[in-house]
Motif scaffolding. Structure first.
Motif, PDB file in Angstrom:
ATOM      1  N   SER A   8      41.916  38.235  35.770  1.00  0.00           N
ATOM      2  CA  SER A   8      41.369  38.571  37.083  1.00  0.00           C
ATOM      3  C   SER A   8      39.963  39.118  36.892  1.00  0.00           C
ATOM      4  CB  SER A   8      42.232  39.640  37.752  1.00  0.00           C
ATOM      5  OG  SER A   8      41.484  40.279  38.782  1.00  0.00           O
ATOM      6  N   GLY A 141      45.205  45.596  45.855  1.00  0.00           N
ATOM      7  CA  GLY A 141      43.978  46.241  46.332  1.00  0.00           C
ATOM      8  C   GLY A 141      43.033  46.655  45.232  1.00  0.00           C
ATOM      9  N   GLY A 143      42.327  47.066  40.725  1.00  0.00           N
ATOM     10  CA  GLY A 143      42.709  46.863  39.337  1.00  0.00           C
ATOM     11  C   GLY A 143      42.980  48.212  38.677  1.00  0.00           C
ATOM     12  N   GLY A 144      43.515  48.143  37.474  1.00  0.00           N
ATOM     13  CA  GLY A 144      43.668  49.355  36.679  1.00  0.00           C
ATOM     14  C   GLY A 144      44.849  50.235  37.034  1.00  0.00           C
ATOM     15  N   SER A 197      42.045  44.495  34.044  1.00  0.00           N
ATOM     16  CA  SER A 197      41.410  45.526  33.214  1.00  0.00           C
ATOM     17  C   SER A 197      41.740  45.336  31.736  1.00  0.00           C
ATOM     18  CB  SER A 197      41.800  46.916  33.702  1.00  0.00           C
ATOM     19  OG  SER A 197      43.180  47.001  33.909  1.00  0.00           O
TER      20      SER A 197
HETATM   21  C1  DX5 Z   1      45.023  43.773  42.508  1.00  0.00           C
HETATM   22  C2  DX5 Z   1      44.664  42.381  42.104  1.00  0.00           C
HETATM   23  C3  DX5 Z   1      44.788  42.125  40.660  1.00  0.00           C
HETATM   24  C4  DX5 Z   1      43.981  43.039  39.777  1.00  0.00           C
HETATM   25  C5  DX5 Z   1      44.780  43.219  38.519  1.00  0.00           C
HETATM   26  O1  DX5 Z   1      45.342  43.805  43.848  1.00  0.00           O
HETATM   27  O2  DX5 Z   1      45.456  41.425  42.769  1.00  0.00           O
HETATM   28  O3  DX5 Z   1      44.545  40.761  40.351  1.00  0.00           O
HETATM   29  O4  DX5 Z   1      42.701  42.605  39.450  1.00  0.00           O
HETATM   30  O5  DX5 Z   1      44.141  44.141  37.721  1.00  0.00           O
HETATM   31  P1  DX5 Z   1      44.884  44.864  36.521  1.00  0.00           P
HETATM   32  O6  DX5 Z   1      45.285  43.816  35.549  1.00  0.00           O
HETATM   33  O7  DX5 Z   1      43.859  45.804  36.000  1.00  0.00           O
HETATM   34  O8  DX5 Z   1      46.086  45.587  37.094  1.00  0.00           O
END
Ligand code: DX5
Ligand code: ZN
Length: 223
Positions: A8, A141, A143-144, A197
Motif C-alpha cells: 500500500s 483510514g 496506515g500503521g 508501513s
Molecule cells: C488503511 C488502508 C491500508 C493501509 C495499510 O485503511 O486500507 O491499505 O495503508 O497500512 P499498514 O500496512 O501500515 O497497516
C-alpha cells in the motif's frame, strides 16, 4: 493460487508516487487507497491521479481500494481507467451485485471489502459475482495500526465459503500485515497481502516485499 504481495502506497511519499512505485518492482500489485473524508476520516487521491499513474506504470497491476461513499457512482471509473482490480466497500454500495457486474464488464476484477464489524455471512450468495474479498484487519483510514487478530475467524469463514462454492476467490488482508502477522493470515486462508508501513518504513522496501512473499509461500507450502 500463489501468494501475492500488494504494498500500500498510503504511507509512502505521496508527492513522489512515481518514484515510490519504482522502489517496489517485486510487487505483485500496487495497492492504492482512495479516501474521501466521508467513508473514512482521511483524504488521499482520486481518479485524476490514478489515471496518470496508469499511464506512467502501464505494466503495474493496480489494486484500487476505494474507501469512499457512493461507490456505485465512482467505482466503475477506476475500471474504465484500466485498473486491474477495483475494491468497493459493501457498506458504501447500494447495489453491490450490479456494481460488481459493472466492474467486470469494464474489464476489472471485482472486489468487495468488509470493515471489521461487517460479517461475510450475509454475502455468501454474492461470492460468484466477485473475484476478491478484502477483509480489513484494522479500521480503515490510516496506515500503521495494529493487526486485529479477532478478524482471523472471518478470514477462515470466507475461505470455507469460497471452497464450498468451488470458487477461485482471492482473499486479501489489509491492515497491520507484517512479517509478525502474515503467517496467521496464511493459516486462515488469505492469499493477497497488503502491507503499507511494513514495506515503506524499511530502507529497502523491495526486499521486504520479497521476504513477505517467501514467508507466505513457505507457510502455505508453495515454496
Ligand atoms: C488503511 C488502508 C491500508 C493501509 C495499510 O485503511 O486500507 O491499505 O495503508 O497500512 P499498514 O500496512 O501500515 O497497516
Ligand atoms: Zn487499503
Amino acid at each position: 493460487m500463489a501468494n501475492r504481495i500488494h504494498p500500500s502506497i498510503l504511507n509512502s511519499n505521496l508527492a513522489s508516487l512515481d518514484a515510490e512505485i519504482d522502489r517496489i518492482p517485486s510487487s505483485d500489485g500496487i495497492h492504492i487507497d482512495v479516501m474521501d473524508n466521508h467513508f473514512v476520516p482521511n483524504l488521499t487521491i482520486g481518479l485524476p491521479v490514478v489515471e496518470c499513474l496508469r499511464k506512467n506504470h502501464p505494466d503495474a497491476f493496480l489494486d484500487m481500494h476505494l474507501m469512499i461513499e457512493d461507490a456505485d457512482t465512482w467505482a466503475p471509473g477506476y475500471a474504465e481507467a484500466g485498473c486491474e482490480s477495483v475494491t468497493f466497500h459493501v457498506e458504501a454500495a447500494r447495489a453491490p451485485v450490479k456494481l460488481a457486474r459493472d466492474l467486470r464488464a469494464a474489464g476489472a476484477r471485482a472486489s468487495m471489502a468488509l470493515r471489521p464489524a461487517t460479517d461475510i455471512a450475509p454475502y455468501e450468495d454474492l461470492l460468484p459475482e466477485l473475484d476478491m474479498i478484502l477483509i480489513m484487519t484494522v479500521e480503515p483510514g490510516f496506515g500503521g495500526q495494529s493487526f486485529l487478530d479477532i478478524m482471523l475467524p472471518k478470514i477462515r469463514r470466507t475461505r470455507a465459503l469460497a471452497k464450498k462454492a468451488g470458487l477461485d476467490l482471492w482473499i486479501q488482508v489489509d491492515g497491520g500485515v507484517s512479517e509478525k502477522t502474515i503467517d496467521r493470515c496464511v493459516d486462515a486462508g488469505a492469499d493477497v497481502f497488503v502491507a503499507g508501513s511494513a514495506v515503506f518504513r524499511a530502507d529497502d522496501p523491495d526486499s521486504v516485499v520479497s521476504a513477505l512473499r517467501d514467508q507466505a509461500d513457505l507457510r502455505s507450502g508453495h515454496a
